[in-house]
Scaffold this motif. Structure first.
Motif, PDB file in Angstrom:
ATOM      1  N   ARG A  12       1.746   3.682  -0.465  1.00  0.00           N
ATOM      2  CA  ARG A  12       1.500   2.852   0.704  1.00  0.00           C
ATOM      3  C   ARG A  12       2.570   1.827   0.959  1.00  0.00           C
ATOM      4  NH1 ARG A  12      -4.457   1.942  -1.367  1.00  0.00           N
ATOM      5  NH2 ARG A  12      -5.225   4.006  -0.933  1.00  0.00           N
ATOM      6  N   MET A  13       3.648   1.914   0.232  1.00  0.00           N
ATOM      7  CA  MET A  13       4.659   0.900   0.443  1.00  0.00           C
ATOM      8  C   MET A  13       5.289   1.046   1.815  1.00  0.00           C
ATOM      9  SD  MET A  13       6.296   0.295  -3.170  1.00  0.00           S
ATOM     10  CE  MET A  13       5.290  -0.416  -4.461  1.00  0.00           C
ATOM     11  N   VAL A  14       5.939  -0.011   2.229  1.00  0.00           N
ATOM     12  CA  VAL A  14       6.477  -0.037   3.578  1.00  0.00           C
ATOM     13  C   VAL A  14       7.555   1.012   3.761  1.00  0.00           C
ATOM     14  CG1 VAL A  14       7.743  -1.481   5.192  1.00  0.00           C
ATOM     15  CG2 VAL A  14       5.860  -2.430   3.886  1.00  0.00           C
ATOM     16  N   ARG A  15       8.297   1.256   2.693  1.00  0.00           N
ATOM     17  CA  ARG A  15       9.351   2.257   2.833  1.00  0.00           C
ATOM     18  C   ARG A  15       8.733   3.667   2.776  1.00  0.00           C
ATOM     19  NH1 ARG A  15      11.544   1.162  -3.252  1.00  0.00           N
ATOM     20  NH2 ARG A  15       9.596   1.719  -4.169  1.00  0.00           N
ATOM     21  N   PRO A  16       9.410   4.657   3.345  1.00  0.00           N
ATOM     22  CA  PRO A  16       8.858   6.010   3.334  1.00  0.00           C
ATOM     23  C   PRO A  16       8.927   6.626   1.945  1.00  0.00           C
ATOM     24  CG  PRO A  16      11.007   5.990   4.363  1.00  0.00           C
ATOM     25  CD  PRO A  16      10.672   4.584   4.057  1.00  0.00           C
ATOM     26  N   GLU A  55       2.346  -2.576   8.991  1.00  0.00           N
ATOM     27  CA  GLU A  55       3.015  -3.039  10.220  1.00  0.00           C
ATOM     28  C   GLU A  55       3.306  -4.531  10.137  1.00  0.00           C
ATOM     29  OE1 GLU A  55       0.780  -2.179  13.802  1.00  0.00           O
ATOM     30  OE2 GLU A  55       0.755  -0.063  13.233  1.00  0.00           O
ATOM     31  N   LYS A  56       2.295  -5.261   9.683  1.00  0.00           N
ATOM     32  CA  LYS A  56       2.429  -6.719   9.559  1.00  0.00           C
ATOM     33  C   LYS A  56       3.536  -7.053   8.551  1.00  0.00           C
ATOM     34  CE  LYS A  56      -0.981 -10.360   8.581  1.00  0.00           C
ATOM     35  NZ  LYS A  56      -0.558 -11.498   9.361  1.00  0.00           N
ATOM     36  N   ALA A  57       3.587  -6.285   7.465  1.00  0.00           N
ATOM     37  CA  ALA A  57       4.624  -6.533   6.450  1.00  0.00           C
ATOM     38  C   ALA A  57       6.014  -6.321   7.053  1.00  0.00           C
ATOM     39  CB  ALA A  57       4.407  -5.613   5.243  1.00  0.00           C
ATOM     40  N   ARG A  58       6.158  -5.237   7.794  1.00  0.00           N
ATOM     41  CA  ARG A  58       7.456  -4.968   8.435  1.00  0.00           C
ATOM     42  C   ARG A  58       7.808  -6.099   9.394  1.00  0.00           C
ATOM     43  NH1 ARG A  58       5.879   0.397   8.286  1.00  0.00           N
ATOM     44  NH2 ARG A  58       4.694   0.194  10.202  1.00  0.00           N
ATOM     45  N   ALA A  59       6.820  -6.509  10.206  1.00  0.00           N
ATOM     46  CA  ALA A  59       7.076  -7.535  11.217  1.00  0.00           C
ATOM     47  C   ALA A  59       7.451  -8.867  10.579  1.00  0.00           C
ATOM     48  CB  ALA A  59       5.843  -7.696  12.110  1.00  0.00           C
ATOM     49  N   GLU A  60       6.844  -9.173   9.446  1.00  0.00           N
ATOM     50  CA  GLU A  60       7.061 -10.500   8.835  1.00  0.00           C
ATOM     51  C   GLU A  60       8.144 -10.490   7.756  1.00  0.00           C
ATOM     52  OE1 GLU A  60       3.343 -12.212   7.560  1.00  0.00           O
ATOM     53  OE2 GLU A  60       2.370 -11.748   9.471  1.00  0.00           O
ATOM     54  N   ARG A  63       8.562  -7.023   1.768  1.00  0.00           N
ATOM     55  CA  ARG A  63       9.019  -5.703   1.314  1.00  0.00           C
ATOM     56  C   ARG A  63       7.887  -4.709   1.092  1.00  0.00           C
ATOM     57  NH1 ARG A  63      14.014  -6.461  -2.835  1.00  0.00           N
ATOM     58  NH2 ARG A  63      15.352  -7.589  -1.383  1.00  0.00           N
ATOM     59  N   SER A  64       6.680  -5.194   0.973  1.00  0.00           N
ATOM     60  CA  SER A  64       5.554  -4.275   0.765  1.00  0.00           C
ATOM     61  C   SER A  64       4.290  -4.901   1.332  1.00  0.00           C
ATOM     62  CB  SER A  64       5.348  -4.011  -0.727  1.00  0.00           C
ATOM     63  OG  SER A  64       5.040  -5.229  -1.395  1.00  0.00           O
ATOM     64  N   ARG A  65       3.318  -4.046   1.658  1.00  0.00           N
ATOM     65  CA  ARG A  65       2.023  -4.552   2.118  1.00  0.00           C
ATOM     66  C   ARG A  65       1.316  -5.286   0.991  1.00  0.00           C
ATOM     67  NH1 ARG A  65      -2.492  -1.866   1.352  1.00  0.00           N
ATOM     68  NH2 ARG A  65      -3.289  -1.750   3.475  1.00  0.00           N
ATOM     69  N   ALA A  66       1.742  -4.990  -0.254  1.00  0.00           N
ATOM     70  CA  ALA A  66       1.153  -5.658  -1.417  1.00  0.00           C
ATOM     71  C   ALA A  66       1.312  -7.172  -1.325  1.00  0.00           C
ATOM     72  CB  ALA A  66       1.812  -5.147  -2.706  1.00  0.00           C
ATOM     73  N   ALA A  67       2.341  -7.634  -0.604  1.00  0.00           N
ATOM     74  CA  ALA A  67       2.568  -9.077  -0.474  1.00  0.00           C
ATOM     75  C   ALA A  67       1.294  -9.790  -0.015  1.00  0.00           C
ATOM     76  CB  ALA A  67       3.707  -9.336   0.524  1.00  0.00           C
ATOM     77  N   GLY A  94       9.259  -5.678  -4.356  1.00  0.00           N
ATOM     78  CA  GLY A  94       9.565  -7.109  -4.402  1.00  0.00           C
ATOM     79  C   GLY A  94       8.702  -8.003  -3.537  1.00  0.00           C
ATOM     80  N   GLY A  95       7.626  -7.463  -2.987  1.00  0.00           N
ATOM     81  CA  GLY A  95       6.756  -8.268  -2.113  1.00  0.00           C
ATOM     82  C   GLY A  95       6.213  -9.518  -2.814  1.00  0.00           C
ATOM     83  N   TRP A  96       5.724  -9.352  -4.023  1.00  0.00           N
ATOM     84  CA  TRP A  96       5.138 -10.508  -4.733  1.00  0.00           C
ATOM     85  C   TRP A  96       6.223 -11.522  -5.107  1.00  0.00           C
ATOM     86  CZ3 TRP A  96       0.512  -9.290  -8.509  1.00  0.00           C
ATOM     87  CH2 TRP A  96      -0.516  -8.663  -7.782  1.00  0.00           C
ATOM     88  N   VAL A  97       7.409 -11.022  -5.421  1.00  0.00           N
ATOM     89  CA  VAL A  97       8.523 -11.934  -5.738  1.00  0.00           C
ATOM     90  C   VAL A  97       8.819 -12.789  -4.512  1.00  0.00           C
ATOM     91  CG1 VAL A  97      10.990 -12.052  -6.284  1.00  0.00           C
ATOM     92  CG2 VAL A  97       9.537 -10.401  -7.477  1.00  0.00           C
ATOM     93  N   GLN A  98       8.876 -12.145  -3.345  1.00  0.00           N
ATOM     94  CA  GLN A  98       9.137 -12.881  -2.104  1.00  0.00           C
ATOM     95  C   GLN A  98       8.072 -13.965  -1.879  1.00  0.00           C
ATOM     96  OE1 GLN A  98       9.144  -9.275   0.464  1.00  0.00           O
ATOM     97  NE2 GLN A  98      11.057 -10.080   1.302  1.00  0.00           N
TER      98      GLN A  98
END
Ligand SMILES: C[S@@+](CC[C@H](N)C(=O)[O-])C[C@H]1O[C@@H](n2cnc3c(N)ncnc32)[C@H](O)[C@@H]1O
Length: 236
Positions: A12-16, A55-60, A63-67, A94-98
């Motif tokens: 489910r990560m943002v990247r394909p 979508e929200k992760a990409r917009a904001e 790096r991942s929806r996990a953020a 790296g979503g949580w790191v961000q």
């Protein structure tokens, strides 16, 4: 382990999907034919593109929806303080790191089996956290005892329920053991877990070592996933 119970972020990560990496969908898809594999990849991409959190992760710029899972957990429990030292286990992409950096952490050290694109302000290493010496390497990079240990580690499922279950529990135990050994008094620990997994032993230990232990299912964690998070607060 049913598909619903599988650790889900990798799908489910943002990247394909990349078609099978060290910790990606590789092991789960190895036995499939080219046809079923490309069908499931298509479904993954379709689901990914239509997922509101992705979508929200990409917009904001996450790096991942996990953020959003960490954002929700932190909004509720206020674990990340300005100046916190944070360890992030299973950190890619790296979503949580961000999130930790954005919320004021002064030192963040992340580890993953997979390479992580650099994030200014964080030290990121590619290694297996369960290997000897990796914990010490992270501590050296952090420069002091952590205030917060995060683990979103999820292994490659092999499709054999008992084996997968043992692997899940092993990762939680290793992360919890590290947190108990290294956290400052008053520090916190967050770990991915799965409903139905028998984390009884580790739960009992966390209850002894922390003032409060809770299970949390963030809104941004898929309803059809068995994923939950253990939040252990205030290391005694
Ligand atoms: C759900 S993803 C983490 C997502 C991350 N929290 C984020 O916000 O982008 C789980 C990660 O755990 C990593 N992982 C699994 N076992 C690991 C291990 N033994 N050592 C280090 N990383 C591990 C996987 O490679 C995978 O990238």
């Amino acid at each position: 382990m049913s598909d619903e119970e599988k650790p889900a972020e990798r799908r489910r990560m943002v990247r394909p999907p990349s078609g099978g990496t060290a910790a990606g969908r590789g092991m789960g898809t190895k036995m499939k034919t080219a046809d079923t594999k490309s069908m499931s990849s298509q479904q993954w991409i379709k689901r990914q593109l239509s997922d509101k959190w992705s979508e929200k992760a990409r917009a904001e710029g996450w790096r991942s929806r996990a953020a959003f899972k960490l954002i929700e957990i932190d909004n509720r429990f206020h674990l990340i303080k300005s100046g916190s030292r944070v360890i992030d286990l299973g950190a890619a992409p790296g979503g949580w790191v961000q999130v930790a950096l954005k919320r004021g952490a002064k030192a963040v050290v992340g580890v993953d089996l997979l390479p992580i694109e650099p994030i200014p302000g964080a030290e990121l290493i590619q290694a297996d956290f369960t290997h000897a010496g990796v914990d010490q390497q992270m501590m050296d990079l952090l420069g002091g005892a952590p205030d917060l240990v995060l683990s979103d580690m999820a292994h490659n499922t092999v499709g054999h329920r008992q084996t997968d279950h043992l692997k899940i529990i092993a990762l939680i135990e290793i992360a919890a053991d590290f947190a108990i050994r290294t956290l400052k008094p008053g520090g916190h620990f967050v770990s991915k877990n799965f409903q139905g997994g028998d984390a009884g032993g580790v739960l009992a230990r966390l209850r002894e070592e922390f003032e409060t232990v809770k299970y949390v299912k963030p809104e941004s964690s898929r309803k059809d996933s068995a994923e939950v998070f253990l939040v252990a607060m205030n290391r005694r």
